[in-house]
Design a protein around this motif. Structure first.
Motif, mmCIF file in Angstrom:
data_model
loop_
_atom_site.group_PDB
_atom_site.id
_atom_site.type_symbol
_atom_site.label_atom_id
_atom_site.label_comp_id
_atom_site.label_asym_id
_atom_site.label_seq_id
_atom_site.Cartn_x
_atom_site.Cartn_y
_atom_site.Cartn_z
ATOM 1 N N ASN A 36 4.797 -8.179 -0.311
ATOM 2 C CA ASN A 36 3.497 -7.067 -1.077
ATOM 3 C C ASN A 36 4.369 -6.106 -1.651
ATOM 4 O O ASN A 36 3.762 -5.775 -2.981
ATOM 5 C CB ASN A 36 2.647 -6.635 -0.249
ATOM 6 N N ALA A 37 5.465 -5.348 -1.184
ATOM 7 C CA ALA A 37 6.236 -4.393 -1.990
ATOM 8 C C ALA A 37 6.833 -4.852 -2.993
ATOM 9 O O ALA A 37 6.862 -4.090 -4.249
ATOM 10 C CB ALA A 37 7.026 -3.537 -0.956
ATOM 11 N N GLY A 57 4.390 0.696 9.975
ATOM 12 C CA GLY A 57 4.102 -0.330 9.380
ATOM 13 C C GLY A 57 2.841 -0.248 8.826
ATOM 14 O O GLY A 57 2.478 -0.732 7.573
ATOM 15 N N SER A 58 1.688 0.103 9.574
ATOM 16 C CA SER A 58 0.186 0.159 9.008
ATOM 17 C C SER A 58 0.248 1.281 7.824
ATOM 18 O O SER A 58 -0.388 1.133 6.801
ATOM 19 C CB SER A 58 -0.788 0.853 10.248
ATOM 20 N N ALA A 63 -0.015 2.124 2.035
ATOM 21 C CA ALA A 63 0.667 2.866 0.899
ATOM 22 C C ALA A 63 0.852 1.746 -0.343
ATOM 23 O O ALA A 63 0.756 1.876 -1.728
ATOM 24 C CB ALA A 63 1.997 3.290 1.262
ATOM 25 N N ILE A 64 1.111 0.487 0.181
ATOM 26 C CA ILE A 64 1.405 -0.519 -0.841
ATOM 27 C C ILE A 64 0.211 -0.952 -1.378
ATOM 28 O O ILE A 64 0.268 -1.196 -2.650
ATOM 29 C CB ILE A 64 2.347 -1.636 -0.107
ATOM 30 N N ASP A 65 -0.884 -0.947 -0.633
ATOM 31 C CA ASP A 65 -2.046 -1.284 -1.245
ATOM 32 C C ASP A 65 -2.516 -0.307 -2.349
ATOM 33 O O ASP A 65 -3.064 -0.883 -3.153
ATOM 34 C CB ASP A 65 -3.253 -1.337 -0.276
ATOM 35 N N TRP A 73 0.177 10.124 -5.981
ATOM 36 C CA TRP A 73 0.943 10.643 -4.735
ATOM 37 C C TRP A 73 -0.197 11.251 -3.792
ATOM 38 O O TRP A 73 0.061 11.349 -2.515
ATOM 39 C CB TRP A 73 1.640 11.696 -5.367
ATOM 40 N N ALA A 74 -1.286 11.951 -4.429
ATOM 41 C CA ALA A 74 -2.221 12.858 -3.633
ATOM 42 C C ALA A 74 -3.050 11.792 -2.571
ATOM 43 O O ALA A 74 -3.183 11.823 -1.471
ATOM 44 C CB ALA A 74 -3.319 13.307 -4.580
ATOM 45 N N ALA A 75 -3.404 10.626 -3.147
ATOM 46 C CA ALA A 75 -4.019 9.487 -2.442
ATOM 47 C C ALA A 75 -3.110 8.856 -1.318
ATOM 48 O O ALA A 75 -3.668 8.698 -0.079
ATOM 49 C CB ALA A 75 -4.737 8.399 -3.336
#
Length: 240
Positions: A36-37, A57-58, A63-65, A73-75
């Motif tokens: 995914n990354a 992992g979670s 973060a990748i999603d 960055w804030a989100a």
């Protein structure tokens, strides 16, 4: 509680043996995360750096999603904070069990406190004092395994692009079911698990983001506090 301690080498080996099934179990979603990354445009070096410095992992999946260019960055920061707030509770449960680690050892232990490592270390601490050698036996194999898997997933790319075709999408759920089962103590555990799951599912349906993690943890803690008798003081031998 057993107070006799084996040699550091034996303790390390015992840790490796204890974590090995979980190291195998995380293989599917380590590969999926890397794939995914890579699909989001991260290089192999960036995937390696993310896994090496974050090792969660979670949080990495979330973060990748959310990842795009330019990165929000804030989100990303808020989501990672929310999903990892459970580590505050995990760290609190460890506070009386790291007496043999020293200040620097405690900091290192906290860095490696992934869910799987925490769960196995907690179970060990119920039987005998937790030692740095045993903890290293848990942490090092899982950490190295995670680095290799995520980079391999990024390199293989399309070969693991559809995890549902092989049932890999259930890997996360299966691992956490196994972790919960390791602490099973009958009806009291059932009450806590049901309360936590119900709260997490409800909040997941009502609110966006990772608030369901906090809701599930809070409901489980509240249920445990209301239904579980006070535990006896931890023996002095377990604190040394």
């Amino acid at each position: 509680m057993t107070t006799h301690l084996a040699s550091p080498r034996a303790e390390f080996a015992a840790g490796v043996v204890a974590i090995l099934p979980l190291a195998v179990a995380v293989m599917p979603f380590g590969l999926i995360l890397g794939a995914n990354a890579a699909a989001k445009g991260l290089s192999l070096a960036e995937v390696l750096a993310m896994s090496a410095f974050v090792f969660a992992g979670s949080a990495q999946f979330l973060a990748i999603d959310l990842w795009r260019d330019p990165a929000p960055w804030a989100a990303l920061g808020l989501t990672t904070l929310l999903i990892n707030l459970r580590h505050v509770l995990m760290g609190a449960s460890f506070s009386q069990k790291l007496g043999r680690f020293g200040r620097a050892g405690r900091l290192v232990a906290v860095f490696f406190m992934a869910d799987e490592i925490w769960a196995v270390a907690e179970r060990r601490a119920l039987e005998r004092p937790l030692t740095p050698a045993y903890y290293a036996g848990l942490a090092l194999p899982l950490y190295v395994n995670w680095l290799v898997l995520t980079v391999a997933g990024a390199a293989l790319g399309k070969l693991v692009a559809d995890p549902r075709a092989l049932g890999f999408d259930f890997a996360f759920t299966a691992v956490f079911i196994g972790l919960v089962a390791g602490f099973w103590k009958g009806r009291p555990t059932l009450k806590i698990t049901v309360a936590s799951a119900a709260a997490a599912i409800l909040v997941h349906r009502l609110l966006p983001g990772a608030w369901y993690v906090i809701a599930g943890a809070g409901a489980g803690i509240a249920t445990a506090a209301l239904t579980t008798p006070a535990a006896p003081p931890l023996p002095a031998a377990a604190k040394r």
